[in-house]
Design a protein around this motif. Structure first.
Motif, short mmCIF file in Angstrom:
data_model
loop_
_atom_site.label_atom_id
_atom_site.label_comp_id
_atom_site.label_asym_id
_atom_site.label_seq_id
_atom_site.Cartn_x
_atom_site.Cartn_y
_atom_site.Cartn_z
N ALA A 94 1.22 -6.26 -9.12
CA ALA A 94 0.41 -7.81 -9.33
C ALA A 94 -0.04 -8.28 -7.93
CB ALA A 94 1.21 -8.81 -10.06
N SER A 95 0.73 -8.29 -6.98
CA SER A 95 0.39 -8.69 -5.73
C SER A 95 -0.61 -7.80 -5.07
CB SER A 95 1.62 -8.71 -4.93
OG SER A 95 2.57 -9.79 -5.33
N PHE A 96 -0.41 -6.33 -5.48
CA PHE A 96 -1.59 -5.38 -4.69
C PHE A 96 -3.00 -5.78 -4.76
CE2 PHE A 96 -3.77 -1.42 -5.07
CZ PHE A 96 -3.97 -1.08 -3.87
N LEU A 97 -3.00 -6.10 -6.57
CA LEU A 97 -4.37 -5.85 -7.18
C LEU A 97 -4.78 -7.31 -6.54
CD1 LEU A 97 -3.46 -4.60 -10.82
CD2 LEU A 97 -4.78 -3.50 -8.88
N GLY A 98 -4.02 -8.21 -6.73
CA GLY A 98 -4.66 -9.71 -6.11
C GLY A 98 -5.21 -9.65 -4.79
N ASP A 107 0.73 -1.15 0.06
CA ASP A 107 -0.04 -0.05 0.02
C ASP A 107 0.87 1.21 -0.15
OD1 ASP A 107 -2.74 1.17 0.30
OD2 ASP A 107 -1.97 1.80 1.98
N LEU A 108 2.12 1.14 0.69
CA LEU A 108 2.87 2.27 0.71
C LEU A 108 3.67 2.49 -0.80
CD1 LEU A 108 4.65 1.63 4.12
CD2 LEU A 108 2.91 3.35 3.54
N LYS A 109 3.70 1.56 -1.69
CA LYS A 109 4.53 1.37 -2.74
C LYS A 109 3.76 1.64 -4.01
CE LYS A 109 8.10 0.54 -0.14
NZ LYS A 109 9.00 1.37 0.10
N VAL A 110 2.54 1.37 -4.30
CA VAL A 110 1.69 1.33 -5.58
C VAL A 110 1.43 2.72 -5.90
CG1 VAL A 110 -0.16 0.16 -6.89
CG2 VAL A 110 1.42 -1.30 -5.33
N HIS A 111 1.60 3.15 -7.06
CA HIS A 111 1.26 4.42 -7.54
C HIS A 111 -0.28 4.39 -7.51
CE1 HIS A 111 0.71 7.55 -10.40
NE2 HIS A 111 2.11 8.11 -10.50
N GLU A 155 -7.04 3.58 -9.30
CA GLU A 155 -8.21 4.37 -9.83
C GLU A 155 -9.04 3.79 -10.55
OE1 GLU A 155 -5.90 7.60 -11.64
OE2 GLU A 155 -5.42 8.67 -10.03
N ARG A 156 -8.69 2.79 -11.41
CA ARG A 156 -9.73 2.04 -12.08
C ARG A 156 -8.77 0.82 -12.71
NH1 ARG A 156 -8.94 3.58 -17.77
NH2 ARG A 156 -7.81 5.74 -17.81
N ALA A 157 -9.65 -0.07 -13.40
CA ALA A 157 -9.04 -0.98 -14.49
C ALA A 157 -8.50 -0.43 -15.42
CB ALA A 157 -10.08 -2.27 -14.36
N GLY A 198 -12.04 -5.54 -2.64
CA GLY A 198 -11.97 -4.17 -2.69
C GLY A 198 -12.14 -3.73 -4.08
N MET A 199 -12.34 -4.64 -5.15
CA MET A 199 -12.26 -4.14 -6.42
C MET A 199 -13.71 -4.87 -7.00
SD MET A 199 -8.40 -5.05 -7.77
CE MET A 199 -8.87 -4.41 -9.43
N LEU A 200 -14.43 -4.02 -7.56
CA LEU A 200 -15.64 -4.46 -8.48
C LEU A 200 -15.57 -5.21 -9.87
CD1 LEU A 200 -17.89 -1.45 -7.44
CD2 LEU A 200 -17.57 -3.67 -6.28
#
Length: 345
Positions: free
Chosen positions: A82-86, A10-14, A19-21, A93-95
């Motif tokens: 990739a890890s963050f989104l997974g 969470d500290l690293k990802v832009h 914001e969106r997919a 947390g993602m629709l």
């Protein structure tokens, strides 16, 4: 990293990733800090070095994340996204399905070209020793802050016992193979004879509490091959910092995300420390015929869980522990730099 991984990511990802997919996310080797690239909002600008993070640019609903070119850095950041989104998807947390993440490998020549385009070409000539890493914490040795260099690099040159010593800072990250190319450049283009690296690393042995000990040594495993060098700091460490320094063998790994339970279980018992840079710098120094040494804070323990790790480095206890160790590092450096003989003609 276990349960601390989401907080670390969470500290690293832009912010653009959140914001969106997108049709896709590609991490590339490119150093851009101006429009249309967008700066990461989480950059820690309260320190002079190691604060510039990857930027982002959207082209036709495809997100490009731009890292300073280096294979390890590009691969690591793609893995982090990739890890963050997974994790976000698993936590609900993602629709929508997360964007597909890929990366374009950066070559050694890409890194070399990027470095040559920076202000390192303005680095002063006839410097004997270069100190890299957390140089801004060496206040007692550097003196009043008046960094030279306006760009990626900045430096302060001082005389120690007849030698010119440069404390060289880098505003992006000395990540993995980038650090090795910096050492190659300093040796081949600037005539530097010795490089010292001050940073942080992880322990793979239990019982070493983070932010209470220093690490040094003269061997690193790089892609399965042992790289050995004469540790130029060994004598000074033994003289002034033996009580709080662990000497051991190091393993160079391109990303902390590779530090899994399976990886740890298969490590040779001879390995004590891990980080992405030490072996790369040492290998470059050996290949260039120059001297090398490192003295790092043990900032994390991969073998057992402590309250302090890479996800909470701004906790008061972490800062307090590291401040004490920076003083010891300066003691070691002062002893070493005052002991070496002057430059020969």
């Amino acid at each position: 990293m276990g349960a601390s991984l989401p907080r670390y990511l969470d500290l690293k990802v832009h912010q653009a990733v959140r914001e969106r997919a997108y049709d896709g996310i590609t991490v590339v080797g490119a150093y851009r800090r101006t429009y249309p690239s967008t700066i990461f909002q989480g950059e820690k600008r309260d320190k002079p070095f190691n604060w510039q993070r990857p930027t982002a640019q959207i082209i036709n609903n495809h997100l490009y994340i731009e890292c300073f070119p280096g294979y390890d850095y590009v691969e690591h950041y793609a893995g982090a996204i990739a890890s963050f989104l997974g994790i976000q998807q698993r936590q609900g947390g993602m629709l929508t399905p997360p964007s597909r993440v890929s990366f374009q490998p950066a070559s050694c020549s890409d890194t070399q070209t990027a470095l040559k385009a920076t202000n390192i070409c303005e680095f002063p000539e006839r410097v004997d020793i270069v100190v890299l890493g957390m140089v801004h914490r060496m206040e007692r040795l550097i003196g009043p802050v008046d960094w030279a260099g306006d760009g990626c690099f900045a430096w302060k040159v001082r005389q120690f016992n007849g030698r010119k010593v440069a404390f060289l800072g880098f505003r992006p990250a000395f990540w993995g193979d980038i650090s090795g190319e910096v050492v190659h450049y300093l040796a081949s283009r600037c005539g530097v004879r010795e490089v010292l690296y001050l940073g942080k690393l992880g322990s793979v042995k239990k019982g070493l509490r983070p932010n209470t000990l220093l690490a040094t040594g003269g061997l690193s495993y790089v892609r399965g091959q042992a790289v050995e060098w004469e540790n130029v700091l060994e004598g000074s460490v033994a003289r002034v910092a033996q009580a709080c320094t662990v000497t051991g063998n190091h393993l160079t790994l391109g990303s902390v995300l590779h530090e899994t339970k399976h990886w740890l279980a298969t490590l040779p018992s001879s390995v004590d420390f891990v980080d992405p840079e030490v072996g790369m710098m040492a290998q470059a120094a050996v290949q260039s015929g120059i001297r090398f040494g490192y003295l790092h804070i043990i900032s994390d323990n991969v073998a057992e869980k402590y309250d302090e790790d890479l996800s909470n480095e701004r906790m008061r206890s972490v800062l307090t522990g590291r401040s004490k160790l920076y003083e010891v590092v300066q003691d070691v450096l002062e002893h070493h730099l005052s002991s070496v003989v002057g430059r020969s003609p």
